[in-house]
Design a protein around this motif. Sequence first.
Motif, PDB file in Angstrom:
ATOM      1  N   LEU A   1      -1.098  19.526  65.656  1.00 25.06           N
ATOM      2  CA  LEU A   1      -0.406  18.260  65.547  1.00 25.06           C
ATOM      3  C   LEU A   1       0.282  18.134  64.190  1.00 25.06           C
ATOM      4  O   LEU A   1      -0.117  18.768  63.208  1.00 25.06           O
ATOM      5  CB  LEU A   1      -1.380  17.099  65.727  1.00 25.06           C
ATOM      6  CG  LEU A   1      -2.012  16.940  67.112  1.00 25.06           C
ATOM      7  CD1 LEU A   1      -2.978  15.770  67.113  1.00 25.06           C
ATOM      8  CD2 LEU A   1      -0.943  16.758  68.176  1.00 25.06           C
ATOM      9  N   CYS A   2       1.293  17.308  64.175  1.00 25.97           N
ATOM     10  CA  CYS A   2       2.013  17.033  62.938  1.00 25.97           C
ATOM     11  C   CYS A   2       1.049  16.469  61.901  1.00 25.97           C
ATOM     12  O   CYS A   2       0.236  15.592  62.202  1.00 25.97           O
ATOM     13  CB  CYS A   2       3.146  16.040  63.215  1.00 25.97           C
ATOM     14  SG  CYS A   2       4.011  15.478  61.737  1.00 25.97           S
ATOM     15  N   THR A   3       1.125  16.964  60.666  1.00 24.91           N
ATOM     16  CA  THR A   3       0.214  16.525  59.618  1.00 24.91           C
ATOM     17  C   THR A   3       0.537  15.130  59.109  1.00 24.91           C
ATOM     18  O   THR A   3      -0.277  14.539  58.403  1.00 24.91           O
ATOM     19  CB  THR A   3       0.263  17.502  58.432  1.00 24.91           C
ATOM     20  OG1 THR A   3       1.616  17.605  57.954  1.00 24.91           O
ATOM     21  CG2 THR A   3      -0.240  18.871  58.846  1.00 24.91           C
ATOM     22  N   ARG A   4       1.685  14.576  59.514  1.00 24.76           N
ATOM     23  CA  ARG A   4       2.063  13.251  59.043  1.00 24.76           C
ATOM     24  C   ARG A   4       1.788  12.169  60.082  1.00 24.76           C
ATOM     25  O   ARG A   4       1.044  11.232  59.833  1.00 24.76           O
ATOM     26  CB  ARG A   4       3.532  13.226  58.632  1.00 24.76           C
ATOM     27  CG  ARG A   4       4.018  11.854  58.144  1.00 24.76           C
ATOM     28  CD  ARG A   4       5.443  11.911  57.609  1.00 24.76           C
ATOM     29  NE  ARG A   4       5.530  12.785  56.432  1.00 24.76           N
ATOM     30  CZ  ARG A   4       6.656  13.145  55.859  1.00 24.76           C
ATOM     31  NH1 ARG A   4       7.815  12.737  56.369  1.00 24.76           N
ATOM     32  NH2 ARG A   4       6.663  13.927  54.806  1.00 24.76           N
ATOM     33  N   CYS A   5       2.353  12.297  61.277  1.00 29.82           N
ATOM     34  CA  CYS A   5       2.206  11.242  62.276  1.00 29.82           C
ATOM     35  C   CYS A   5       0.994  11.439  63.175  1.00 29.82           C
ATOM     36  O   CYS A   5       0.534  10.494  63.816  1.00 29.82           O
ATOM     37  CB  CYS A   5       3.461  11.126  63.137  1.00 29.82           C
ATOM     38  SG  CYS A   5       3.746  12.556  64.212  1.00 29.82           S
ATOM     39  N   ARG A   6       0.487  12.663  63.266  1.00 27.06           N
ATOM     40  CA  ARG A   6      -0.680  12.984  64.074  1.00 27.06           C
ATOM     41  C   ARG A   6      -0.468  12.693  65.554  1.00 27.06           C
ATOM     42  O   ARG A   6      -1.425  12.458  66.293  1.00 27.06           O
ATOM     43  CB  ARG A   6      -1.904  12.177  63.600  1.00 27.06           C
ATOM     44  CG  ARG A   6      -2.229  12.327  62.136  1.00 27.06           C
ATOM     45  CD  ARG A   6      -2.744  13.705  61.810  1.00 27.06           C
ATOM     46  NE  ARG A   6      -3.128  13.817  60.396  1.00 27.06           N
ATOM     47  CZ  ARG A   6      -3.583  14.912  59.839  1.00 27.06           C
ATOM     48  NH1 ARG A   6      -3.719  16.006  60.567  1.00 27.06           N
ATOM     49  NH2 ARG A   6      -3.913  14.940  58.560  1.00 27.06           N
ATOM     50  N   ILE A   7       0.771  12.737  66.015  1.00 27.53           N
ATOM     51  CA  ILE A   7       1.068  12.431  67.415  1.00 27.53           C
ATOM     52  C   ILE A   7       1.690  13.624  68.111  1.00 27.53           C
ATOM     53  O   ILE A   7       1.221  14.054  69.169  1.00 27.53           O
ATOM     54  CB  ILE A   7       2.030  11.222  67.524  1.00 27.53           C
ATOM     55  CG1 ILE A   7       1.440   9.999  66.810  1.00 27.53           C
ATOM     56  CG2 ILE A   7       2.323  10.900  68.981  1.00 27.53           C
ATOM     57  CD1 ILE A   7       2.382   8.829  66.758  1.00 27.53           C
ATOM     58  N   ARG A   8       2.777  14.169  67.514  1.00 25.44           N
ATOM     59  CA  ARG A   8       3.542  15.219  68.171  1.00 25.44           C
ATOM     60  C   ARG A   8       3.192  16.592  67.605  1.00 25.44           C
ATOM     61  O   ARG A   8       2.516  16.706  66.587  1.00 25.44           O
ATOM     62  CB  ARG A   8       5.038  14.932  67.998  1.00 25.44           C
ATOM     63  CG  ARG A   8       5.486  13.674  68.730  1.00 25.44           C
ATOM     64  CD  ARG A   8       6.884  13.242  68.282  1.00 25.44           C
ATOM     65  NE  ARG A   8       6.878  12.831  66.878  1.00 25.44           N
ATOM     66  CZ  ARG A   8       6.542  11.612  66.473  1.00 25.44           C
ATOM     67  NH1 ARG A   8       6.190  10.713  67.358  1.00 25.44           N
ATOM     68  NH2 ARG A   8       6.560  11.299  65.204  1.00 25.44           N
ATOM     69  N   THR A   9       3.677  17.624  68.287  1.00 27.78           N
ATOM     70  CA  THR A   9       3.386  18.999  67.898  1.00 27.78           C
ATOM     71  C   THR A   9       4.191  19.398  66.661  1.00 27.78           C
ATOM     72  O   THR A   9       5.396  19.122  66.571  1.00 27.78           O
ATOM     73  CB  THR A   9       3.708  19.958  69.052  1.00 27.78           C
ATOM     74  OG1 THR A   9       2.950  19.570  70.198  1.00 27.78           O
ATOM     75  CG2 THR A   9       3.368  21.389  68.678  1.00 27.78           C
ATOM     76  N   ALA A  10       3.534  20.055  65.716  1.00 32.10           N
ATOM     77  CA  ALA A  10       4.213  20.521  64.512  1.00 32.10           C
ATOM     78  C   ALA A  10       5.129  21.698  64.856  1.00 32.10           C
ATOM     79  O   ALA A  10       4.756  22.582  65.628  1.00 32.10           O
ATOM     80  CB  ALA A  10       3.191  20.939  63.466  1.00 32.10           C
TER      81      ALA A  10
ATOM     82  N   GLY B   1       4.110  22.046  58.689  1.00 31.92           N
ATOM     83  CA  GLY B   1       3.261  21.287  59.593  1.00 31.92           C
ATOM     84  C   GLY B   1       3.814  19.952  60.045  1.00 31.92           C
ATOM     85  O   GLY B   1       3.039  19.051  60.381  1.00 31.92           O
ATOM     86  N   LEU B   2       5.142  19.788  60.074  1.00 35.32           N
ATOM     87  CA  LEU B   2       5.744  18.533  60.516  1.00 35.32           C
ATOM     88  C   LEU B   2       6.380  18.697  61.889  1.00 35.32           C
ATOM     89  O   LEU B   2       6.771  19.795  62.287  1.00 35.32           O
ATOM     90  CB  LEU B   2       6.796  18.072  59.507  1.00 35.32           C
ATOM     91  CG  LEU B   2       6.313  17.779  58.082  1.00 35.32           C
ATOM     92  CD1 LEU B   2       7.472  17.351  57.208  1.00 35.32           C
ATOM     93  CD2 LEU B   2       5.216  16.722  58.092  1.00 35.32           C
ATOM     94  N   CYS B   3       6.483  17.571  62.618  1.00 33.04           N
ATOM     95  CA  CYS B   3       7.150  17.583  63.917  1.00 33.04           C
ATOM     96  C   CYS B   3       8.643  17.342  63.720  1.00 33.04           C
ATOM     97  O   CYS B   3       9.122  17.152  62.602  1.00 33.04           O
ATOM     98  CB  CYS B   3       6.549  16.505  64.819  1.00 33.04           C
ATOM     99  SG  CYS B   3       6.823  14.824  64.220  1.00 33.04           S
TER     100      CYS B   3
END
Length: 277
Positions: free
Chosen positions: A2-11, A16-18
Amino acid sequence: MLCTRCRIRTAVTDDGLCTFCSGTRPPLPDGVMAPVAGPGGWGVATWPRSPVGLARAVTALLGLVIAADLFAIGTGLHLRGLWQGLATDGALNIYTGDGRTAEALYGIAAISQGVALLATGVVFIIWFHRTRRNAEVFDPSVQRMGPGWAVGGWFVPIANFWFPYRVASGVWEASAQTRPDGGRRTVPRTPLNLWWGAWVVSLLAARVTGRLWERAGEPAEVVRAAGLVAASDAVDIVAAVLAILYVRAVTGMQVERALYGRAPDGPAQDPVPGAHR
């Protein structure tokens, strides 16, 4: 991952960001904004907290409730059969080793039901309160009761048959999914209404059958009460299944809504201060 920022979408990036948080997503339509998240993701700064983890915990615990109810139904019907033999032909096997074992198992089943229900109730109320707080961010104008009632409403005698539903109704309306153009899709309240109806029926049935079981003395009365208790447990299983569907529906809508931080009838706006706490 998961994205390390929003924790919702796939990185999708090396850091590690979406696509949303990295800025590589195509521009959103006018009036629709991407989620705003601080370093910790949901719940930091101006964005609501994710209900996903709590929803998974509630779903798992509701599964335990179902398992405990099935265990209670099985042991209860077995015990009922022993008492029925005593009522019809005077068989005394209810007082033998098998009868004592059956009663002991039924008692264990009752304790298991109580423990599972208590644990589930605690985590469910925490999830319920979080979704109510999120609803305050999404659309405070449709909330009929304050966030505190998401907890307190369950403990007010008589009113607890209605107050939590009013809270849930506001959460459902505020969490209604938004289309990419900023409009709102119509989301039927069937999961909400079915869950709440089944919950009220199961609660009333449990109270009535519990009293019948406590007052049963004669073998015929025990047989009748045991059958009704088993039926009440079956209703509780139905309510638990519908609760799972309701929790999944609300959680899914809130995750969907979080992708578009737009108020229903206007441009993007800041959430209510402190609503994420």
